[in-house]
Design a protein around this motif. Structure first.
Motif, PDB file in Angstrom:
ATOM      1  N   LEU A 165      10.725 -10.903   3.861  1.00 48.31           N
ATOM      2  CA  LEU A 165       9.459 -10.138   4.876  1.00 48.31           C
ATOM      3  C   LEU A 165      10.378  -9.343   5.818  1.00 48.31           C
ATOM      4  N   ARG A 166      11.667  -9.445   5.977  1.00 42.39           N
ATOM      5  CA  ARG A 166      12.486  -8.357   6.644  1.00 42.39           C
ATOM      6  C   ARG A 166      12.502  -7.214   6.018  1.00 42.39           C
ATOM      7  N   ASN A 167      12.808  -7.283   4.613  1.00 39.33           N
ATOM      8  CA  ASN A 167      12.890  -6.013   3.853  1.00 39.33           C
ATOM      9  C   ASN A 167      11.486  -5.210   3.953  1.00 39.33           C
ATOM     10  N   VAL A 168      10.515  -5.757   3.792  1.00 39.58           N
ATOM     11  CA  VAL A 168       9.166  -5.105   3.858  1.00 39.58           C
ATOM     12  C   VAL A 168       8.818  -4.388   5.360  1.00 39.58           C
ATOM     13  N   LEU A 169       9.175  -5.422   6.288  1.00 35.31           N
ATOM     14  CA  LEU A 169       9.018  -4.842   7.719  1.00 35.31           C
ATOM     15  C   LEU A 169       9.867  -3.780   8.218  1.00 35.31           C
ATOM     16  N   SER A 170      10.967  -3.875   7.616  1.00 36.78           N
ATOM     17  CA  SER A 170      11.863  -2.690   7.747  1.00 36.78           C
ATOM     18  C   SER A 170      11.460  -1.332   7.570  1.00 36.78           C
ATOM     19  N   HIS A 171      10.496  -1.128   6.643  1.00 38.04           N
ATOM     20  CA  HIS A 171       9.796   0.259   6.439  1.00 38.04           C
ATOM     21  C   HIS A 171       8.490   0.580   7.171  1.00 38.04           C
ATOM     22  N   VAL A 172       8.264  -0.438   8.155  1.00 39.69           N
ATOM     23  CA  VAL A 172       6.978  -0.387   8.855  1.00 39.69           C
ATOM     24  C   VAL A 172       7.468   0.148  10.303  1.00 39.69           C
ATOM     25  N   LYS A 173       7.041   1.362  10.491  1.00 43.92           N
ATOM     26  CA  LYS A 173       7.770   1.909  11.720  1.00 43.92           C
ATOM     27  C   LYS A 173       6.799   1.481  12.888  1.00 43.92           C
ATOM     28  N   PHE A 174       5.593   1.383  12.741  1.00 45.29           N
ATOM     29  CA  PHE A 174       4.624   0.884  14.000  1.00 45.29           C
ATOM     30  C   PHE A 174       5.026  -0.517  14.627  1.00 45.29           C
ATOM     31  N   SER A 175       5.688  -0.719  15.519  1.00 43.13           N
ATOM     32  CA  SER A 175       6.324  -2.134  15.718  1.00 43.13           C
ATOM     33  C   SER A 175       5.164  -3.058  16.034  1.00 43.13           C
ATOM     34  N   ARG A 228      10.889 -18.719  -5.312  1.00 46.58           N
ATOM     35  CA  ARG A 228      11.454 -17.404  -6.023  1.00 46.58           C
ATOM     36  C   ARG A 228      10.297 -16.562  -6.861  1.00 46.58           C
ATOM     37  N   LEU A 229       9.423 -17.530  -7.562  1.00 44.30           N
ATOM     38  CA  LEU A 229       8.447 -16.951  -8.062  1.00 44.30           C
ATOM     39  C   LEU A 229       7.381 -16.234  -7.455  1.00 44.30           C
ATOM     40  N   ALA A 230       7.045 -16.827  -6.326  1.00 47.30           N
ATOM     41  CA  ALA A 230       6.049 -16.099  -5.114  1.00 47.30           C
ATOM     42  C   ALA A 230       6.824 -14.849  -4.560  1.00 47.30           C
ATOM     43  N   VAL A 231       8.067 -14.745  -4.411  1.00 47.00           N
ATOM     44  CA  VAL A 231       8.340 -13.760  -3.763  1.00 47.00           C
ATOM     45  C   VAL A 231       8.601 -12.388  -5.130  1.00 47.00           C
ATOM     46  N   GLU A 232       8.986 -12.967  -6.182  1.00 51.63           N
ATOM     47  CA  GLU A 232       8.960 -11.892  -7.198  1.00 51.63           C
ATOM     48  C   GLU A 232       7.374 -11.408  -7.409  1.00 51.63           C
ATOM     49  N   GLY A 233       6.714 -12.248  -7.380  1.00 51.60           N
ATOM     50  CA  GLY A 233       5.160 -11.816  -7.548  1.00 51.60           C
ATOM     51  C   GLY A 233       4.521 -11.081  -6.835  1.00 51.60           C
ATOM     52  N   MET A 234       5.188 -11.061  -5.813  1.00 50.15           N
ATOM     53  CA  MET A 234       4.676 -10.073  -4.495  1.00 50.15           C
ATOM     54  C   MET A 234       4.792  -8.486  -5.072  1.00 50.15           C
ATOM     55  N   ASP A 237       7.912  -5.339  -5.464  1.00 56.09           N
ATOM     56  CA  ASP A 237       9.119  -4.581  -4.528  1.00 56.09           C
ATOM     57  C   ASP A 237       8.865  -4.648  -3.072  1.00 56.09           C
ATOM     58  N   PRO A 238       9.748  -5.161  -2.273  1.00 59.89           N
ATOM     59  CA  PRO A 238       9.495  -5.049  -0.786  1.00 59.89           C
ATOM     60  C   PRO A 238       9.482  -3.817  -0.292  1.00 59.89           C
ATOM     61  N   LYS A 239      10.218  -3.158  -0.850  1.00 60.77           N
ATOM     62  CA  LYS A 239      10.678  -1.319  -0.263  1.00 60.77           C
ATOM     63  C   LYS A 239       9.149  -0.712  -0.698  1.00 60.77           C
ATOM     64  N   GLU A 240       8.621  -0.804  -1.686  1.00 59.56           N
ATOM     65  CA  GLU A 240       7.446  -0.161  -2.003  1.00 59.56           C
ATOM     66  C   GLU A 240       6.335  -0.767  -1.195  1.00 59.56           C
ATOM     67  N   ILE A 241       6.134  -2.248  -1.070  1.00 62.63           N
ATOM     68  CA  ILE A 241       5.138  -2.577  -0.154  1.00 62.63           C
ATOM     69  C   ILE A 241       5.436  -2.048   1.390  1.00 62.63           C
ATOM     70  N   GLY A 242       6.464  -2.300   1.626  1.00 60.01           N
ATOM     71  CA  GLY A 242       6.690  -1.692   2.981  1.00 60.01           C
ATOM     72  C   GLY A 242       6.417  -0.197   3.432  1.00 60.01           C
ATOM     73  N   ILE A 243       6.693   0.725   2.394  1.00 55.70           N
ATOM     74  CA  ILE A 243       6.303   1.989   2.415  1.00 55.70           C
ATOM     75  C   ILE A 243       4.907   2.349   2.388  1.00 55.70           C
ATOM     76  N   GLU A 244       4.076   1.526   1.583  1.00 55.70           N
ATOM     77  CA  GLU A 244       2.698   1.508   1.457  1.00 55.70           C
ATOM     78  C   GLU A 244       1.922   1.118   2.842  1.00 55.70           C
ATOM     79  N   LEU A 245       2.632  -0.184   3.397  1.00 56.20           N
ATOM     80  CA  LEU A 245       1.845  -0.677   4.701  1.00 56.20           C
ATOM     81  C   LEU A 245       2.320   0.385   5.606  1.00 56.20           C
ATOM     82  N   ASN A 246       3.497   1.141   5.698  1.00 55.91           N
ATOM     83  CA  ASN A 246       3.608   2.011   6.726  1.00 55.91           C
ATOM     84  C   ASN A 246       2.692   2.946   6.685  1.00 55.91           C
TER      85      ASN A 246
END
Length: 81
Positions: free
Chosen positions: A10-20, A53-59, A61-70
């Motif tokens: 979650l922290r990795n994903v949110l680190s890419h979301v600029k709108f706090s 572990r499987l749930a996280v892997e199934g989601m 790449d957190p960086k890609e998710i964060g960039i898209e959410l941003n």
């Protein structure tokens, strides 16, 4: 409370979301999706650590998710709302 693995994801994903102002809602939704997946894996007979572990892997790449959410949670659009 999220495990260290979930919290790190979650922290990795949110680190890419600029709108706090949107981070809390994004975190809640992602956490909900993760817990749904974990419950599915637990029902399939996996232990809790493996299910997490499987749930996280199934989601994905957190960086890609964060960039898209941003891109979707743009600060300019957010301020206009």
């Amino acid at each position: 409370m999220p495990s260290p693995e979930l919290d790190n994801f979650l922290r990795n994903v949110l680190s890419h979301v600029k709108f706090s102002f949107d981070r809390k809602a994004i975190c809640s939704e992602l956490e909900s999706h993760l817990w749904d997946r974990i419950e599915d894996y637990l029902e399939q007979g996996y232990d809790e650590a493996t299910a997490e572990r499987l749930a996280v892997e199934g989601m994905g790449d957190p960086k890609e998710i964060g960039i898209e959410l941003n891109k979707q949670h743009n600060p300019i659009i957010g301020w206009l709302w």
